[in-house]
Scaffold this motif. Sequence first.
Motif, PDB file in Angstrom:
ATOM      1  N   PRO A   1       0.804  -1.207   0.000  1.00 59.17           N
ATOM      2  CA  PRO A   1       0.000   0.000   0.000  1.00 59.17           C
ATOM      3  C   PRO A   1       0.837   1.257   0.000  1.00 59.17           C
ATOM      4  O   PRO A   1       0.353   2.327  -0.318  1.00 59.17           O
ATOM      5  CB  PRO A   1      -0.811  -0.129   1.304  1.00 59.17           C
ATOM      6  N   ALA A   2       2.093   1.154   0.372  1.00 63.01           N
ATOM      7  CA  ALA A   2       2.960   2.319   0.337  1.00 63.01           C
ATOM      8  C   ALA A   2       3.054   2.915  -1.047  1.00 63.01           C
ATOM      9  O   ALA A   2       3.368   4.080  -1.206  1.00 63.01           O
ATOM     10  CB  ALA A   2       4.354   1.936   0.831  1.00 63.01           C
ATOM     11  N   HIS A   3       2.770   2.124  -2.076  1.00 62.60           N
ATOM     12  CA  HIS A   3       2.843   2.646  -3.435  1.00 62.60           C
ATOM     13  C   HIS A   3       1.611   2.274  -4.230  1.00 62.60           C
ATOM     14  O   HIS A   3       1.687   1.790  -5.340  1.00 62.60           O
ATOM     15  CB  HIS A   3       4.119   2.143  -4.116  1.00 62.60           C
ATOM     16  N   ARG A   4       0.478   2.541  -3.653  1.00 64.68           N
ATOM     17  CA  ARG A   4      -0.780   2.252  -4.333  1.00 64.68           C
ATOM     18  C   ARG A   4      -1.069   3.392  -5.306  1.00 64.68           C
ATOM     19  O   ARG A   4      -1.953   4.201  -5.124  1.00 64.68           O
ATOM     20  CB  ARG A   4      -1.895   2.117  -3.299  1.00 64.68           C
TER      21      ARG A   4
ATOM     22  N   GLN B   1      -2.409  -5.838   4.474  1.00 61.05           N
ATOM     23  CA  GLN B   1      -1.630  -5.821   3.243  1.00 61.05           C
ATOM     24  C   GLN B   1      -2.060  -6.937   2.297  1.00 61.05           C
ATOM     25  O   GLN B   1      -2.057  -6.779   1.071  1.00 61.05           O
ATOM     26  CB  GLN B   1      -0.145  -5.942   3.571  1.00 61.05           C
ATOM     27  N   GLU B   2      -2.459  -8.076   2.862  1.00 55.96           N
ATOM     28  CA  GLU B   2      -2.954  -9.162   2.026  1.00 55.96           C
ATOM     29  C   GLU B   2      -4.242  -8.760   1.324  1.00 55.96           C
ATOM     30  O   GLU B   2      -4.443  -9.050   0.136  1.00 55.96           O
ATOM     31  CB  GLU B   2      -3.171 -10.415   2.870  1.00 55.96           C
ATOM     32  N   ASP B   3      -5.112  -8.065   2.044  1.00 56.66           N
ATOM     33  CA  ASP B   3      -6.335  -7.562   1.419  1.00 56.66           C
ATOM     34  C   ASP B   3      -5.996  -6.575   0.307  1.00 56.66           C
ATOM     35  O   ASP B   3      -6.597  -6.617  -0.779  1.00 56.66           O
ATOM     36  CB  ASP B   3      -7.218  -6.881   2.464  1.00 56.66           C
ATOM     37  N   TRP B   4      -5.064  -5.666   0.594  1.00 51.74           N
ATOM     38  CA  TRP B   4      -4.641  -4.705  -0.429  1.00 51.74           C
ATOM     39  C   TRP B   4      -4.104  -5.421  -1.659  1.00 51.74           C
ATOM     40  O   TRP B   4      -4.413  -5.060  -2.794  1.00 51.74           O
ATOM     41  CB  TRP B   4      -3.557  -3.776   0.130  1.00 51.74           C
ATOM     42  N   PHE B   5      -3.288  -6.458  -1.432  1.00 48.09           N
ATOM     43  CA  PHE B   5      -2.662  -7.157  -2.548  1.00 48.09           C
ATOM     44  C   PHE B   5      -3.716  -7.810  -3.443  1.00 48.09           C
ATOM     45  O   PHE B   5      -3.620  -7.768  -4.672  1.00 48.09           O
ATOM     46  CB  PHE B   5      -1.690  -8.209  -2.016  1.00 48.09           C
TER      47      PHE B   5
ATOM     48  N   GLU C   1       0.986   6.037   6.548  1.00 48.14           N
ATOM     49  CA  GLU C   1       0.372   6.993   5.631  1.00 48.14           C
ATOM     50  C   GLU C   1      -0.703   6.354   4.757  1.00 48.14           C
ATOM     51  O   GLU C   1      -1.645   7.038   4.350  1.00 48.14           O
ATOM     52  CB  GLU C   1       1.450   7.611   4.729  1.00 48.14           C
ATOM     53  N   THR C   2      -0.570   5.092   4.469  1.00 47.75           N
ATOM     54  CA  THR C   2      -1.425   4.491   3.447  1.00 47.75           C
ATOM     55  C   THR C   2      -2.444   3.500   3.974  1.00 47.75           C
ATOM     56  O   THR C   2      -3.382   3.148   3.253  1.00 47.75           O
ATOM     57  CB  THR C   2      -0.562   3.766   2.390  1.00 47.75           C
ATOM     58  N   MET C   3      -2.275   3.040   5.206  1.00 45.77           N
ATOM     59  CA  MET C   3      -3.155   1.991   5.704  1.00 45.77           C
ATOM     60  C   MET C   3      -4.018   2.436   6.872  1.00 45.77           C
ATOM     61  O   MET C   3      -4.636   1.611   7.547  1.00 45.77           O
ATOM     62  CB  MET C   3      -2.326   0.769   6.117  1.00 45.77           C
ATOM     63  N   SER C   4      -4.093   3.731   7.112  1.00 45.97           N
ATOM     64  CA  SER C   4      -4.848   4.216   8.264  1.00 45.97           C
ATOM     65  C   SER C   4      -6.284   3.724   8.267  1.00 45.97           C
ATOM     66  O   SER C   4      -6.847   3.379   9.310  1.00 45.97           O
ATOM     67  CB  SER C   4      -4.818   5.745   8.300  1.00 45.97           C
ATOM     68  N   GLU C   5      -6.914   3.695   7.079  1.00 46.17           N
ATOM     69  CA  GLU C   5      -8.317   3.295   7.018  1.00 46.17           C
ATOM     70  C   GLU C   5      -8.518   1.825   7.353  1.00 46.17           C
ATOM     71  O   GLU C   5      -9.633   1.412   7.680  1.00 46.17           O
ATOM     72  CB  GLU C   5      -8.872   3.583   5.626  1.00 46.17           C
ATOM     73  N   SER C   6      -7.453   1.037   7.257  1.00 43.74           N
ATOM     74  CA  SER C   6      -7.556  -0.395   7.538  1.00 43.74           C
ATOM     75  C   SER C   6      -7.231  -0.733   8.991  1.00 43.74           C
ATOM     76  O   SER C   6      -7.343  -1.894   9.387  1.00 43.74           O
ATOM     77  CB  SER C   6      -6.610  -1.173   6.620  1.00 43.74           C
ATOM     78  N   LEU C   7      -6.824   0.268   9.776  1.00 45.59           N
ATOM     79  CA  LEU C   7      -6.404   0.026  11.152  1.00 45.59           C
ATOM     80  C   LEU C   7      -7.326   0.758  12.113  1.00 45.59           C
ATOM     81  O   LEU C   7      -7.895   1.806  11.780  1.00 45.59           O
ATOM     82  CB  LEU C   7      -4.967   0.510  11.358  1.00 45.59           C
ATOM     83  N   ASP C   8      -7.455   0.227  13.324  1.00 41.86           N
ATOM     84  CA  ASP C   8      -8.266   0.922  14.315  1.00 41.86           C
ATOM     85  C   ASP C   8      -7.427   2.016  14.982  1.00 41.86           C
ATOM     86  O   ASP C   8      -6.225   2.146  14.749  1.00 41.86           O
ATOM     87  CB  ASP C   8      -8.859  -0.045  15.334  1.00 41.86           C
ATOM     88  N   ALA C   9      -8.073   2.823  15.809  1.00 40.36           N
ATOM     89  CA  ALA C   9      -7.414   3.973  16.416  1.00 40.36           C
ATOM     90  C   ALA C   9      -6.232   3.557  17.287  1.00 40.36           C
ATOM     91  O   ALA C   9      -5.200   4.237  17.326  1.00 40.36           O
ATOM     92  CB  ALA C   9      -8.425   4.774  17.238  1.00 40.36           C
TER      93      ALA C   9
END
Length: 328
Positions: A11-14, A218-222, A281-289
Amino acid sequence: MSAHNDSADGPAHRNGHGKGHGHGNGQGHGNGQGHGHHHGDLDWEAMAAHLVTSGELQLPVLRETAVRLGGLFTPGAKVRRVLDIGSGPGVMTGVLAEAFTDAEVIAVDGAPALLDHTLARAGKLGFGARVSVRHAELPDGLAGDGNGEGGLGPADLVWSSKAVHHLGDQQGALDALAGVLGPGGVLAVAEGGLPMRWLPRDIGIGRPGLQARLDAAQEDWFEIMRTELPGAAAVVEDWPAMLRRAGLTRTGSFTLLLDLPAPLDGPARAFLHTQLTRLRETMSESLDAEDRSTLDVLLDPDAPEGIMRRPDAFLLTATTVHTGIRPA
């Protein structure tokens, strides 16, 4: 869970995957190297620096990989021409030039700025006379025009790390790469491996198991990335079987381990800090607070719990290379 742990990838380079090219030095997706993207939206100097740091950390693995590849050739065989597909800033290109002393080594990448770094690195290492570069997007740049023009030309060895998985038709890409080999030539692709590990399960801040949750995201992103690629074709990622379908024989795989125990030195910590910054920077929406807060602490250069200071940070990853040989 499959592993896609490329050090500058995930996701760092989506940034799009229309025509892919990987910048790979032998790691996996999400925590390793290699990415497909459009070229206009990246800071190439920062990218090159991160890829070089990652590659240089991997140098023991890359050099051992080159030795293993050399052992696949028939005794006495001459390796005259080597292609590094998705070469990035040329760390593995230099290793291949070092290992195959009679060979011309051609670095192939879709990013001209990274090819410039490759030439500069080869010159500093003393390989400038034997290293050249080719600007080509994959997969189109693999093939000629049918009249002997264009394409990459023949090769005795083709190396590609973390580029094939950015192409919609992975089998078609392997077919094309195998097609440039001469009799007895070797195709080697680094794909898969294991996710990078860099901290214990319980790090004393936040909920234990942060890395497992990052892996899942990251697996979901992939999977999304793969399905959105032009010409995406589902295939069982049995890489030796895919190499056999490409017409190669004596297929097989080997895995090499990079094990940098705690406490890490400065370059390794800087590499992990850059990795975590990209993930934050790129996975905030996939992580909880809570996980976002934990990453913020890990990224704080002054925090004793941060990745730049904590004594338990390590770097452990496995690179898997799949190989096949063109029948003589």
